[in-house]
Design a protein around this motif. Sequence first.
Motif, PDB file in Angstrom:
ATOM      1  N   GLY A   1       1.372  -1.398  -0.027  1.00 35.17           N
ATOM      2  CA  GLY A   1      -0.266   0.337   0.277  1.00 35.17           C
ATOM      3  C   GLY A   1       0.711   1.426   0.112  1.00 35.17           C
ATOM      4  N   SER A   2       0.307   2.602   0.149  1.00 33.22           N
ATOM      5  CA  SER A   2       0.917   4.028  -0.449  1.00 33.22           C
ATOM      6  C   SER A   2       1.700   3.638   0.974  1.00 33.22           C
ATOM      7  CB  SER A   2      -0.091   4.786   0.380  1.00 33.22           C
ATOM      8  OG  SER A   2      -1.039   4.842  -0.688  1.00 33.22           O
TER       9      SER A   2
ATOM     10  N   HIS B   1       4.437   4.191  -4.596  1.00 32.21           N
ATOM     11  CA  HIS B   1       3.971   3.423  -5.335  1.00 32.21           C
ATOM     12  C   HIS B   1       5.081   3.301  -6.561  1.00 32.21           C
ATOM     13  CE1 HIS B   1       0.310   1.972  -3.235  1.00 32.21           C
ATOM     14  NE2 HIS B   1       0.149   3.751  -3.341  1.00 32.21           N
TER      15      HIS B   1
ATOM     16  N   ARG C   1       0.493   0.039  -6.362  1.00 30.57           N
ATOM     17  CA  ARG C   1      -0.846  -0.754  -7.234  1.00 30.57           C
ATOM     18  C   ARG C   1      -1.319   0.835  -8.304  1.00 30.57           C
ATOM     19  NH1 ARG C   1      -3.199  -0.999  -2.196  1.00 30.57           N
ATOM     20  NH2 ARG C   1      -3.405  -2.739  -2.050  1.00 30.57           N
TER      21      ARG C   1
ATOM     22  N   HIS D   1      -4.533   2.163  -9.202  1.00 35.99           N
ATOM     23  CA  HIS D   1      -6.385   2.619  -8.553  1.00 35.99           C
ATOM     24  C   HIS D   1      -7.122   3.244  -9.517  1.00 35.99           C
ATOM     25  CE1 HIS D   1      -2.654   3.599  -5.669  1.00 35.99           C
ATOM     26  NE2 HIS D   1      -3.752   2.927  -4.772  1.00 35.99           N
TER      27      HIS D   1
ATOM     28  N   TYR E   1      -8.816   6.137  -9.590  1.00 37.86           N
ATOM     29  CA  TYR E   1      -8.625   7.320  -9.991  1.00 37.86           C
ATOM     30  C   TYR E   1      -7.600   8.069 -10.879  1.00 37.86           C
ATOM     31  CZ  TYR E   1      -4.782   7.403  -6.416  1.00 37.86           C
ATOM     32  OH  TYR E   1      -4.284   7.086  -5.508  1.00 37.86           O
TER      33      TYR E   1
ATOM     34  N   ASN F   1      -2.862  -1.721   3.025  1.00 41.88           N
ATOM     35  CA  ASN F   1      -3.216  -0.524   1.697  1.00 41.88           C
ATOM     36  C   ASN F   1      -3.322   0.691   3.216  1.00 41.88           C
ATOM     37  OD1 ASN F   1      -5.941  -0.148   3.859  1.00 41.88           O
ATOM     38  ND2 ASN F   1      -6.166  -1.686   2.712  1.00 41.88           N
ATOM     39  N   ALA F   2      -2.878   1.523   3.090  1.00 45.04           N
ATOM     40  CA  ALA F   2      -2.620   2.918   3.571  1.00 45.04           C
ATOM     41  C   ALA F   2      -4.650   3.655   3.897  1.00 45.04           C
ATOM     42  CB  ALA F   2      -2.274   4.073   3.263  1.00 45.04           C
TER      43      ALA F   2
ATOM     44  N   TYR G   1     -13.387  -2.970   6.417  1.00 44.19           N
ATOM     45  CA  TYR G   1     -12.675  -1.762   5.353  1.00 44.19           C
ATOM     46  C   TYR G   1     -13.698  -1.288   3.777  1.00 44.19           C
ATOM     47  CZ  TYR G   1      -9.335   0.048   1.895  1.00 44.19           C
ATOM     48  OH  TYR G   1      -8.368   0.928   0.827  1.00 44.19           O
TER      49      TYR G   1
ATOM     50  N   TYR H   1     -10.193  13.412  -0.287  1.00 48.06           N
ATOM     51  CA  TYR H   1     -10.929  12.233   0.848  1.00 48.06           C
ATOM     52  C   TYR H   1     -11.950  12.440   0.844  1.00 48.06           C
ATOM     53  CZ  TYR H   1      -5.605  11.793   1.024  1.00 48.06           C
ATOM     54  OH  TYR H   1      -3.672  11.662   1.055  1.00 48.06           O
TER      55      TYR H   1
ATOM     56  N   MET I   1      -8.585   3.741  -1.000  1.00 43.46           N
ATOM     57  CA  MET I   1      -9.090   3.895  -2.672  1.00 43.46           C
ATOM     58  C   MET I   1      -8.486   2.502  -2.661  1.00 43.46           C
ATOM     59  SD  MET I   1      -7.988   7.543  -2.296  1.00 43.46           S
ATOM     60  CE  MET I   1      -8.919   9.077  -1.383  1.00 43.46           C
ATOM     61  N   SER I   2      -8.121   1.186  -2.354  1.00 46.98           N
ATOM     62  CA  SER I   2      -7.748   0.075  -3.011  1.00 46.98           C
ATOM     63  C   SER I   2      -8.404  -1.162  -2.573  1.00 46.98           C
ATOM     64  CB  SER I   2      -6.473   0.567  -3.178  1.00 46.98           C
ATOM     65  OG  SER I   2      -6.067   0.051  -2.044  1.00 46.98           O
TER      66      SER I   2
ATOM     67  N   HIS J   1      -2.200  13.378   1.471  1.00 47.01           N
ATOM     68  CA  HIS J   1      -1.121  12.216   0.785  1.00 47.01           C
ATOM     69  C   HIS J   1       0.666  12.510   2.316  1.00 47.01           C
ATOM     70  CE1 HIS J   1      -0.504   8.846  -1.413  1.00 47.01           C
ATOM     71  NE2 HIS J   1       0.376   9.350  -1.809  1.00 47.01           N
TER      72      HIS J   1
ATOM     73  N   VAL K   1       0.149  10.760   4.936  1.00 46.37           N
ATOM     74  CA  VAL K   1      -0.236   9.268   4.736  1.00 46.37           C
ATOM     75  C   VAL K   1       0.490   8.197   4.610  1.00 46.37           C
ATOM     76  CG1 VAL K   1      -1.311   7.161   3.156  1.00 46.37           C
ATOM     77  CG2 VAL K   1      -2.481   9.429   3.853  1.00 46.37           C
TER      78      VAL K   1
HETATM   79  O1  LIG Z   1      -2.932   2.113  -2.148  1.00 49.43           O
HETATM   80  P1  LIG Z   1      -3.415   2.350  -1.084  1.00 49.43           P
HETATM   81  O2  LIG Z   1      -4.618   1.687  -0.939  1.00 49.43           O
HETATM   82  O3  LIG Z   1      -2.735   2.312   0.094  1.00 49.43           O
HETATM   83  O4  LIG Z   1      -3.329   4.293  -0.886  1.00 49.43           O
HETATM   84  C1  LIG Z   1      -4.099   4.781   0.177  1.00 49.43           C
HETATM   85  C2  LIG Z   1      -5.467   5.265  -0.968  1.00 49.43           C
HETATM   86  C3  LIG Z   1      -5.204   6.714  -1.410  1.00 49.43           C
HETATM   87  O5  LIG Z   1      -3.998   6.265  -3.350  1.00 49.43           O
HETATM   88  C4  LIG Z   1      -4.106   7.069  -0.689  1.00 49.43           C
HETATM   89  C5  LIG Z   1      -4.611   8.652  -0.511  1.00 49.43           C
HETATM   90  O6  LIG Z   1      -4.245   9.017   0.708  1.00 49.43           O
HETATM   91  O7  LIG Z   1      -3.366   6.443  -0.447  1.00 49.43           O
END
Ligand SMILES: O=P(O)(O)O[C@@H]1C[C@H](O)[C@@H](CO)O1
Length: 336
Positions: free
Chosen positions: A78-79, A110, A130, A132, A134, A161-162, A238, A246, A265-266, A304, A307
């Motif tokens: 994840g992020s 990523h 990964r 996404h 978006y 994921n984050a 989740y 957001y 978002m994943s 982000h 994150v």
């Molecule tokens: O790829 P993930 O789901 O971990 O990333 C999260 C969702 C968005 O891509 C990003 C938002 O900050 O982080």
Amino acid sequence: MTGTITADQSPVIVKHTKHRTNSGGSTGYIAQEQNETLDASDGAHVLEEAYSYEVCKEIADYLSERTAIRPKIGIICGSGLGSLADELTNTDIFEYENIPNFPVSTVEGHVGRMVFGYLGDVPVMAMQGRFHYYEGYGLAKCSMPVRVMKLVGCTHLIATNAAGGLNHKFKVGDIMVVRDHVNMMGFAGNSPLQGPNDPRFGPRFPPMTRAYDAHYIKTAKKIAKEMKIGSDVHEGVYTCLGGPNYETVAELRMLKTLGIDAVGMSTVHEVVTARHCDLKVFAFSLITNKCSLDYDSSDDDANHEEVVTVGKNRQHICAQFTRRIVQVISDEISNQ
Ligand SMILES: O=P(O)(O)O[C@@H]1C[C@H](O)[C@@H](CO)O1
């Protein structure tokens, strides 16, 4: 573009996209199977590119022919969690841009490469980056690497994921082992399995009642206790929204009312795809921010940078946690 008619008689437009293939050299092209999405411009359904079994197999073969590593476990980082893949040893690394028919990562945090290697002594393949929705990729495209993992020989998927924490018990930096998901994008009629079903991957109507393997959830909680991080590791539900924005306070309140503990978002479409092709799934969210459920909250707005920073700060714990789960899964596979 050509028009066809669906079973429900709504007009369908097929985009005949062509894809570079490895077998045909740089000039080789093959037609793709199609997936259906809604075209906002005229309300018609547009069939968007999906990846056929043959193309997924070709990608899997491309990778397998270039590495001797034979993973049973695929990991999606994840992020901010890409450093998980940096923990692998004896690696063979494939930049996405060099893998035929692969999309590229466009999001900070990523990196964009498939790493084959060993976590401890267990062979794994890890997506360091990964795709996404978006970013402009359809859900089938976002999830295509899961099918590639299956065709490489994986039997298990670990998705990380984050996510923003909705459950008031969650702190920033905590881990939420995913117990279940709510497929909000599925509610809106968007699925990675849309379009013709290829039974070589799985059935037309796959069940999702036990999407996240209960045994691994229990194992993960036991591991958390052994690591003395039991109070930082939770279990929860989740959901994935389309992003990239957001959520509003009202949206977050609604999600909380629906019983959702973390929002991102994943993952959901990846898990749907994994279960469709019968991969066992374990997933966890790193809680990178608290979701504001209050207009007067003093919490910072989600962003982000935070994150990714929280991901980096917690990378060591997440890597250790993952390594131990991978070991348990691998021991079980060997004893089967
Ligand atoms: O790829 P993930 O789901 O971990 O990333 C999260 C969702 C968005 O891509 C990003 C938002 O900050 O982080």
